[in-house]
Design an enzyme around this catalytic site. Structure first.
Site, mmCIF file in Angstrom:
data_model
loop_
_atom_site.group_PDB
_atom_site.id
_atom_site.type_symbol
_atom_site.label_atom_id
_atom_site.label_comp_id
_atom_site.label_asym_id
_atom_site.label_seq_id
_atom_site.Cartn_x
_atom_site.Cartn_y
_atom_site.Cartn_z
ATOM 1 N N HIS A 25 14.325 -22.208 -5.793
ATOM 2 C CA HIS A 25 14.880 -20.853 -5.669
ATOM 3 C C HIS A 25 14.633 -20.055 -6.948
ATOM 4 O O HIS A 25 14.326 -18.866 -6.900
ATOM 5 C CB HIS A 25 16.363 -20.942 -5.310
ATOM 6 C CG HIS A 25 16.572 -21.521 -3.939
ATOM 7 N ND1 HIS A 25 17.127 -20.816 -2.903
ATOM 8 C CD2 HIS A 25 16.230 -22.729 -3.420
ATOM 9 C CE1 HIS A 25 17.141 -21.568 -1.811
ATOM 10 N NE2 HIS A 25 16.599 -22.739 -2.105
ATOM 11 N N ASP A 132 20.600 -14.588 -3.595
ATOM 12 C CA ASP A 132 20.003 -15.599 -2.729
ATOM 13 C C ASP A 132 20.807 -15.700 -1.433
ATOM 14 O O ASP A 132 22.043 -15.835 -1.470
ATOM 15 C CB ASP A 132 20.041 -16.934 -3.500
ATOM 16 C CG ASP A 132 19.142 -17.980 -2.889
ATOM 17 O OD1 ASP A 132 19.197 -18.157 -1.660
ATOM 18 O OD2 ASP A 132 18.391 -18.620 -3.647
ATOM 19 N N ALA A 358 4.767 -32.055 -12.981
ATOM 20 C CA ALA A 358 3.470 -31.453 -13.356
ATOM 21 C C ALA A 358 3.581 -29.935 -13.447
ATOM 22 O O ALA A 358 4.468 -29.342 -12.833
ATOM 23 C CB ALA A 358 2.438 -31.810 -12.289
ATOM 24 N N HIS A 375 5.304 -31.860 0.711
ATOM 25 C CA HIS A 375 6.481 -31.938 1.603
ATOM 26 C C HIS A 375 6.696 -30.598 2.315
ATOM 27 O O HIS A 375 7.688 -30.431 3.018
ATOM 28 C CB HIS A 375 7.713 -32.300 0.775
ATOM 29 C CG HIS A 375 8.174 -31.170 -0.114
ATOM 30 N ND1 HIS A 375 7.324 -30.487 -0.956
ATOM 31 C CD2 HIS A 375 9.395 -30.581 -0.273
ATOM 32 C CE1 HIS A 375 8.003 -29.539 -1.592
ATOM 33 N NE2 HIS A 375 9.250 -29.578 -1.201
ATOM 34 N N TRP A 378 8.501 -24.209 0.750
ATOM 35 C CA TRP A 378 7.801 -22.930 0.910
ATOM 36 C C TRP A 378 7.038 -22.532 -0.347
ATOM 37 O O TRP A 378 5.935 -22.006 -0.279
ATOM 38 C CB TRP A 378 8.776 -21.846 1.365
ATOM 39 C CG TRP A 378 8.097 -20.555 1.731
ATOM 40 C CD1 TRP A 378 8.358 -19.329 1.212
ATOM 41 C CD2 TRP A 378 7.062 -20.362 2.714
ATOM 42 N NE1 TRP A 378 7.552 -18.376 1.796
ATOM 43 C CE2 TRP A 378 6.746 -18.991 2.720
ATOM 44 C CE3 TRP A 378 6.367 -21.211 3.577
ATOM 45 C CZ2 TRP A 378 5.762 -18.442 3.554
ATOM 46 C CZ3 TRP A 378 5.387 -20.671 4.414
ATOM 47 C CH2 TRP A 378 5.091 -19.313 4.395
ATOM 48 N N SER A 380 5.651 -24.525 -2.599
ATOM 49 C CA SER A 380 4.456 -25.368 -2.681
ATOM 50 C C SER A 380 3.402 -24.900 -1.685
ATOM 51 O O SER A 380 2.208 -24.842 -1.988
ATOM 52 C CB SER A 380 4.809 -26.833 -2.408
ATOM 53 O OG SER A 380 5.673 -27.303 -3.413
ATOM 54 N N GLU A 383 1.850 -21.742 -3.035
ATOM 55 C CA GLU A 383 1.008 -21.982 -4.216
ATOM 56 C C GLU A 383 -0.335 -22.590 -3.785
ATOM 57 O O GLU A 383 -1.390 -22.248 -4.311
ATOM 58 C CB GLU A 383 1.749 -22.898 -5.202
ATOM 59 C CG GLU A 383 2.914 -22.171 -5.894
ATOM 60 C CD GLU A 383 4.000 -23.106 -6.434
ATOM 61 O OE1 GLU A 383 3.761 -24.328 -6.529
ATOM 62 O OE2 GLU A 383 5.099 -22.609 -6.754
ATOM 63 N N ASP A 399 13.712 -26.298 6.470
ATOM 64 C CA ASP A 399 12.657 -25.345 6.841
ATOM 65 C C ASP A 399 11.255 -25.941 6.747
ATOM 66 O O ASP A 399 10.306 -25.401 7.307
ATOM 67 C CB ASP A 399 12.736 -24.124 5.913
ATOM 68 C CG ASP A 399 12.600 -24.505 4.436
ATOM 69 O OD1 ASP A 399 13.359 -25.377 3.982
ATOM 70 O OD2 ASP A 399 11.723 -23.951 3.753
ATOM 71 N N GLN A 400 11.120 -27.030 6.009
ATOM 72 C CA GLN A 400 9.785 -27.593 5.758
ATOM 73 C C GLN A 400 9.075 -27.971 7.067
ATOM 74 O O GLN A 400 7.838 -27.931 7.154
ATOM 75 C CB GLN A 400 9.914 -28.822 4.856
ATOM 76 C CG GLN A 400 10.513 -28.484 3.492
ATOM 77 C CD GLN A 400 11.162 -29.666 2.800
ATOM 78 O OE1 GLN A 400 10.981 -30.816 3.200
ATOM 79 N NE2 GLN A 400 11.929 -29.392 1.750
HETATM 80 C C1 UDX Z 1 13.295 -26.397 -1.040
HETATM 81 C C2 UDX Z 1 12.789 -25.930 0.353
HETATM 82 O O1 UDX Z 1 12.346 -26.880 1.160
HETATM 83 C C3 UDX Z 1 11.902 -24.772 0.252
HETATM 84 O O2 UDX Z 1 11.176 -24.463 1.406
HETATM 85 C C4 UDX Z 1 12.829 -23.692 -0.096
HETATM 86 O O3 UDX Z 1 12.168 -22.475 -0.119
HETATM 87 C C5 UDX Z 1 13.430 -24.017 -1.461
HETATM 88 O O4 UDX Z 1 14.100 -25.290 -1.458
HETATM 89 P P1 UDX Z 1 11.687 -27.635 -2.988
HETATM 90 O O5 UDX Z 1 11.818 -29.041 -2.613
HETATM 91 O O6 UDX Z 1 12.184 -27.257 -4.310
HETATM 92 O O7 UDX Z 1 12.285 -26.573 -1.985
HETATM 93 O O8 UDX Z 1 10.132 -27.278 -2.803
HETATM 94 P P2 UDX Z 1 9.315 -25.988 -3.078
HETATM 95 O O9 UDX Z 1 9.857 -24.812 -2.370
HETATM 96 O O10 UDX Z 1 7.926 -26.326 -2.786
HETATM 97 O O11 UDX Z 1 9.512 -25.739 -4.641
HETATM 98 C C6 UDX Z 1 9.160 -26.684 -5.608
HETATM 99 C C7 UDX Z 1 8.711 -25.942 -6.831
HETATM 100 O O12 UDX Z 1 8.636 -26.869 -7.899
HETATM 101 C C8 UDX Z 1 7.327 -25.315 -6.680
HETATM 102 O O13 UDX Z 1 7.347 -24.002 -7.176
HETATM 103 C C9 UDX Z 1 6.430 -26.180 -7.538
HETATM 104 O O14 UDX Z 1 5.387 -25.497 -8.197
HETATM 105 C C10 UDX Z 1 7.390 -26.735 -8.554
HETATM 106 N N1 UDX Z 1 6.938 -28.055 -9.015
HETATM 107 C C11 UDX Z 1 6.971 -29.126 -8.184
HETATM 108 C C12 UDX Z 1 6.469 -28.157 -10.307
HETATM 109 O O15 UDX Z 1 6.414 -27.183 -11.054
HETATM 110 N N2 UDX Z 1 6.051 -29.381 -10.736
HETATM 111 C C13 UDX Z 1 6.081 -30.475 -9.958
HETATM 112 O O16 UDX Z 1 5.694 -31.540 -10.438
HETATM 113 C C14 UDX Z 1 6.555 -30.358 -8.631
#
Ligand code: UDX
Length: 479
Positions: A25, A132, A358, A375, A378, A380, A383, A399-400
């Site tokens: 978030h 949020d 990372a 996984h 949103w 990821s 990106e 939501d995934q």
């Molecule tokens: C969860 C939900 O599933 C997502 O859809 C919702 O919008 C927010 O909460 P999360 O598990 O945190 O999310 O996944 P994601 O939304 O993909 O966010 C992870 C973030 O961590 C990404 O921005 C990613 O770049 C970052 N990340 C992840 C890193 O910077 N380094 C890592 O090693 C892994």
């Protein structure tokens, strides 16, 4: 009711942005704060919890000092009500959100009322809030004080649309469904998704619900409905990604802004990227990638909250090893729910790299990365899409499950292996995304999508125009 905003009509516009205290978030909402403050016409306060503020200052100091150079953006924090030693991971979310609702609303109100005309930094009162959508009680509090509120949803528009349609699915008899129902059957009562949405693709709580008044189902339905009580709804998406669904949402809630992917938008506007990690980034991952051939590496990350059983961890491990490809895997300290994440690395040092966290955006943009095992969070997903990297999706929860269907069936830039975690399947998915004709086709589509995203966030693009409209509306709501 105290009309804080109206009492201070001649003060400069001051926007407060408050994300839920979770990595995904913060990553979605910080770029919006950066882009809006960069525009120069308003002051922006980014509000964190004390706990996360400490972690961000510690692990992302360069990011924080960059922001401190900009006089109209600042960070403030309030307590989340939990003791410092309490873990705040996936299994403590209910406790965290309960604590926010019961302990943090008073601090939030005090912050909004602080200082009358000017607060302790000499900043004017808050004139507009972006909160949020997972925390509707803060929205209610701000509205009670007469401050206009916009809701930000960090999930895809498609996921929110499905949540909004839960009452219709119940009415149509499509929800709940029995545990032994055919998961591949299509859902018919969600407009614009009849062609591709199956039971299997519904958010995870839909699958678990056994009765229409299931608590979790109701909770997420209420979150979705409460966002529509705001002055406007902001999405981290764009027409280039979800146009048909955005127009459905527009038909029931006309004030929406599709300004994403925000990490790409902010880069297009400010020419620099934004990242803020709650864990230490292992930047040696980038050096390792520098030494790998073009598009040869499988990047694996399950986001910030997902947890694997020990058995799932081993199935993935053997699947990756057996594929014969090089891989870079983010194994967070709490990734494996029980047991350890220990593996036998002997003989694999050349082609395997494990890191605890990372710099993901930079990794996905690296020329050595060939595909992303994700996984389907949103952020990821966005990106990867913006970097033109094909995905293999293994959605974990919430939501995934909707997002991975978008990737596999609508955008066709990846493969969806939801619900299966066997080493043979992992191996064959990695091969399909990395080798041969299928991989070529995915790469072509992923490249096209990335071009479309760049166009959309660039000058005159639909996301950029929505961002400019959002800025104008914040300024006029602040009057
Ligand atoms: C969860 C939900 O599933 C997502 O859809 C919702 O919008 C927010 O909460 P999360 O598990 O945190 O999310 O996944 P994601 O939304 O993909 O966010 C992870 C973030 O961590 C990404 O921005 C990613 O770049 C970052 N990340 C992840 C890193 O910077 N380094 C890592 O090693 C892994």
């Amino acid at each position: 009711m105290m009309e804080v905003a109206k009492e201070n009509m001649r003060q400069p516009a001051h926007l407060l942005i408050f994300p839920a205290p979770l990595q995904g978030h913060i990553n979605a909402m910080l770029p919006l704060a950066d882009a809006l403050s960069f525009a120069g016409s308003l002051r922006v306060t980014f509000l964190n919890t004390d706990h996360n503020h400490r972690l961000l200052s510690f692990f992302s100091p360069s990011q924080y000092s960059r922001f401190s150079l900009r006089p109209n953006l600042r960070f403030l924090s309030i307590p989340d009500g939990l003791s410092d030693d309490k873990p705040r991971s996936a299994y403590q979310l209910t406790e965290l959100f309960h604590s926010l609702r019961t302990h943090s609303v008073d601090s939030f109100r005090a912050l909004l009322l602080a200082g009358g005309n000017k607060d302790r930094d000499g900043w004017p009162p808050v004139t507009c809030i972006i909160v949020d959508g997972l925390m509707p009680y803060f929205m209610d509090e701000a509205q009670a004080l007469g401050i206009p509120v916009l809701a930000f949803r960090t999930i895809s528009a498609s996921s929110l649309w499905v949540y909004l349609q839960i009452p219709q699915m119940i009415e149509a008899g499509e929800l709940p469904f029995p545990a032994d129902a055919d998961l591949d059957e299509h859902i018919k009562s969600v407009p614009a998704m009849e062609g591709f949405l199956r039971r299997r693709d519904l958010p995870s709580m839909c699958r678990k619900a056994t009765k229409a008044d299931d608590k979790e189902l109701q909770l997420f339905t209420n979150f979705a409905a409460s966002s529509t009580r705001s002055k406007g709804l902001i999405f981290n998406t764009s027409d280039s990604l979800e146009a048909p669904i955005l127009s459905q949402i527009d038909s029931i809630f006309p004030t929406t802004y599709a300004v994403g992917p925000l990490h790409a938008l902010v880069e297009s506007i400010t020419s620099s990227s934004v990242s803020a990690s709650l864990l230490a980034e292992d930047r040696s991952a980038l050096n390792w990638l520098d030494a790998q051939p073009y598009r040869s590496v499988v990047y694996v990350s399950f986001g910030s909250l997902a947890r694997l059983t020990h058995e799932e961890f081993l199935e993935f491990w053997h699947g990756f090893v057996n594929s014969g490809h090089r891989f870079l895997w983010v194994v967070r300290p709490d990734l494996v729910a029980e047991g350890t994440a220990a593996v036998e690395m002997a003989g694999l040092e050349e082609r395997v790299r494990l890191v605890a966290w990372a710099p993901q955006e930079a990794v996905l943009r690296h020329r050595a990365v060939g595909c992303f095992i994700t996984h389907s969070g949103w952020n990821s997903t966005l990106e990867s899409a913006a970097a033109g990297v094909p995905m293999v999706c293994w959605p974990w929860a919430w939501d995934q499950l909707v997002n991975s269907r978008l990737v596999g069936e609508v955008w066709k830039v990846g493969l969806d292996m939801k619900d299966v975690c066997k080493r043979e399947m992992v191996e064959s998915m990695v091969r399909a995304a990395m080798e041969g004709e299928k991989a070529e086709e995915l790469r072509r589509k992923a490249t096209d999508l990335a071009v479309e995203i760049r166009r959309s966030v660039g000058e005159g693009g639909d996301a950029r125009l929505d961002f400019e409209r959002l800025l104008r509306d914040i300024l006029s709501l602040s009057l």
